[in-house]
Structure formats: C-alpha cells, structure tokens
Design an enzyme around this catalytic site. Structure first.
Site, PDB file in Angstrom:
ATOM      1  CB  CYS A 136      -4.848   7.430   5.775  1.00  0.00           C
ATOM      2  SG  CYS A 136      -4.115   7.831   7.388  1.00  0.00           S
ATOM      3  CG  HIS A 176     -13.260   2.251   6.513  1.00  0.00           C
ATOM      4  ND1 HIS A 176     -12.207   2.375   7.392  1.00  0.00           N
ATOM      5  CD2 HIS A 176     -14.358   2.157   7.297  1.00  0.00           C
ATOM      6  CE1 HIS A 176     -12.647   2.357   8.637  1.00  0.00           C
ATOM      7  NE2 HIS A 176     -13.969   2.236   8.603  1.00  0.00           N
ATOM      8  NE  ARG A 215      -6.824  -0.110  14.642  1.00  0.00           N
ATOM      9  CZ  ARG A 215      -6.368   0.245  13.443  1.00  0.00           C
ATOM     10  NH1 ARG A 215      -6.975  -0.209  12.352  1.00  0.00           N
ATOM     11  NH2 ARG A 215      -5.323   1.032  13.330  1.00  0.00           N
ATOM     12  CD  GLN A 253      -2.868   1.453   2.167  1.00  0.00           C
ATOM     13  OE1 GLN A 253      -2.422   1.808   3.254  1.00  0.00           O
ATOM     14  NE2 GLN A 253      -4.159   1.259   1.930  1.00  0.00           N
ATOM     15  N   GLY A 275     -14.502  -2.353   7.294  1.00  0.00           N
ATOM     16  CA  GLY A 275     -15.069  -1.546   8.358  1.00  0.00           C
ATOM     17  C   GLY A 275     -16.081  -2.289   9.197  1.00  0.00           C
TER      18      GLY A 275
END
Length: 347
Positions: free
Chosen positions: A117, A188, A251, A87, A229
């Site tokens: 981001c 996302h 995460r 990325q 997401g």
C-alpha cells in the site's frame, strides 16, 4: 484440464515440502484482492456466492487496531467465507505476532502482510509499500508471525518503489522473505510511487510489468506466485495462469460481480448461476436475512450489490432504487426485491 487443474499440478511439482504451514498447492488460483472500504464481511459473503473456489481477503487491518481497537468487529467473518485471509498492516514484529495468534484463534486460513500500500497515511505509520526498502525488518516481522501461529503467512507486495524500479530489487526483497520462511507472494505488477501520486493513481499510472513477475516465478519455481494488477477480463486471467500459480482480481470483480462468477466458471468448471437474479436470491437467503436479523443495516450490505446488473437493461434503475431506499431506517430485503423487479428479466 482447466486452468485451476493446471495450476494445481504445477504447484504440486514446485512445492517446498520442508515449509511449515504451507498453503496447499492450487489454493490461490483465484483470489479477490483486499480493498480498503470494500472487502468487508458483507462483500466477502457476496463474493463467496459468486465464486465458491476463490480465496477471499479482508480489508487491510492495522496491527494497532486489532490490539487496541474493536478486535471482535475487525476480525469477524461469516463461516461461508472460507478460505479467507486476514491482511495485516504493521512493521513491529511483536505486535504482528500477537495479531497472528489472534487470527489463528478466530479461524482465518491465512495471514497476509501488506507490503504494497502506497498511501501517505500508511507511510506515516511506517508500513505498507515503504517497507520494501527495509527487507530485514519485513523478514523479522514474517518470522515473528510464523513463530506465533501455524496458519500460513504470506506477502502482498509491489515490484518495487520509486528509485528502486528493477528486477534485482524485487528478487532480493523476495529472497529476504523466503529466508524468513514465506513461500507465497501476491505481486501487484507495478512499482509503488511513494511521492507524487495518489493511491488511486498508483493503481493505474505506474506501468504494468508482468514480465518481472513471470521472471520471479521462473527463478523461484518453488514459490507460489500470484499475479495482481490490471486483470479485468477472463482471457488475461487464463493467460496468466499458464505460468503463475494464481491471479488476484480486485476492482474489476467488485464493479462487475457477474464477471467474477464467469471467471469462477472458466477457471474451475463450476456451474454458472442461472443469472444475477439467482445470485441475489441465494445471497439473500444464505446471508442477508441473517445479517439483518443480527442488526446489520441494509445500506452496509446493499452498497456491494450496485454493480450486480451492470451492462444489463434496468441496471441504472436498480442502482438508483438501492441507493435511495436502502438507507431508510428499518430497510429490509423487500428493498432488494423491489429494486430487482425494476429489471426487465424480473417481469
């Protein structure tokens, strides 16, 4: 037919045969998101043991860092990581093109442009989510990258940014990228708030709007659309794959690695490892021993293992032992073995 087979079938029907360097249908069914300070090469090698079919992403690397910094270190990866995507962050077509050529030389399977981001530091560099406000510049970057290499070029973006929170904005942005020859998007499903929220808050505060991503897939059936997401359980991933070409987990998988192994099993029918201990033993044998012999510090590897036994008896003792002992000079695999023996299953 498992979810991966359904996605493969759907992707094959919706493929764009004229697209050069198009990822094979179905290759994005399960992706592990790029995460700053987390998805380094040690983490990716660990995730590969857990999920043999997942597509892995590097941390975001800026074009300037690649061209003027320690490129050898920044672009390093273990052969076991394939398929692995680099990325990139940047907004200058020429610089991104040079990085794309380097990525191809190093053997990456995909080059992903970060247009999602929201951090203030990234905004100061004029890239990341703020680029969604400049679709022509993004298209120019993507076209330059595609001209510089034969590796598939993809985009990771948000639904929009503050002040531009509607479907037409997303549709037009994606359309500009498609005109530049890109057909794979990891979305996302939140907007990026460019002011007023921290990067951590940007991952939770803006509401998830999966319906917009689904509409994107419906209106652009030839695109590969990967949902990102808020996917933290297997049921949510399977449901998303009823309409999306892939899911990207972040995460949730990092903090609970064993869930990543279970998700791999559910989506691909892969045999589940005998348990977290078996995963650890394989990771040590296939990666850790070689990395330590090459001069890597154990603490740089062990930090990615803290969640392996989450929710199991002895998990706290495991984390404590690693945190305390892995940082000691000369720490080796014996530290991992000693920490594992603090769990009842190892007795």
């Amino acid at each position: 037919m498992n979810p991966a087979e359904r996605a493969l079938s759907r992707g094959a029907r919706g493929a764009c045969p004229s697209q050069e360097a198009t990822p094979p249908a179905g290759t994005h069914v399960l992706c592990v998101a790029p995460m700053m300070a987390w998805t380094d090469r040690h983490c990716r090698a660990f995730h590969r043991v857990l999920a043999p079919h997942a597509r892995l992403y590097t941390e975001m690397v800026t074009a300037d860092a690649v061209l003027h910094g320690p490129a050898e270190r920044l672009l390093a990866f273990d052969p076991s990581e394939h398929p692995v995507a680099l990325q990139l962050g940047g907004s200058e077509p020429g610089a991104l093109a040079r990085c794309a050529a380097l990525a191809q030389e190093r053997g990456f399977d995909e080059i992903n442009l970060n247009v999602g981001c929201p951090s203030p530091r990234v905004q100061r560099g004029a890239f990341g989510a703020c680029l969604m406000l400049e679709p022509r510049r993004v298209a120019a970057c993507l076209a330059a990258m595609r001209d510089a290499c034969a590796v598939p070029v993809t985009v990771k973006c948000r639904l929009g940014v503050d002040g531009h929170d509607d479907y037409p904005f997303l549709r037009d942005f994606v359309g500009a990228c498609v005109d530049a020859g890109v057909n794979t998007f990891a979305v996302h499903a939140r907007i990026a708030a460019l002011s007023g929220l921290s990067p951590a808050q940007n991952r939770t505060v803006p509401p998830l709007r999966y319906g917009r991503v689904r509409r994107l897939k419906q209106e652009f059936p030839g695109l590969a659309v990967v949902l990102n997401g808020g996917i933290r359980d297997t049921a949510a991933a399977v449901e998303a794959l009823s309409w999306a070409d892939g899911v990207m987990v972040g995460r949730g998988a990092y903090r609970n690695p064993w869930w990543l192994a279970r998700l791999e099993q559910e989506l691909f029918g892969t045999d589940l490892p005998a348990g977290p201990h078996a995963v650890l033993e394989r990771y040590i044998a296939e990666y850790v021993e070689g990395a330590l012999a090459g001069g890597v510090r154990l603490q740089d590897i062990a930090r990615h293992l803290l969640g392996l036994f989450n929710g199991m008896p002895g998990a706290r003792a495991w984390r404590r032992h690693l945190s305390e002992e892995a940082r000691r000079p000369g720490a080796g695999v014996d530290v991992l073995a000693a920490a594992a023996h603090r769990l009842p299953e190892a007795a």
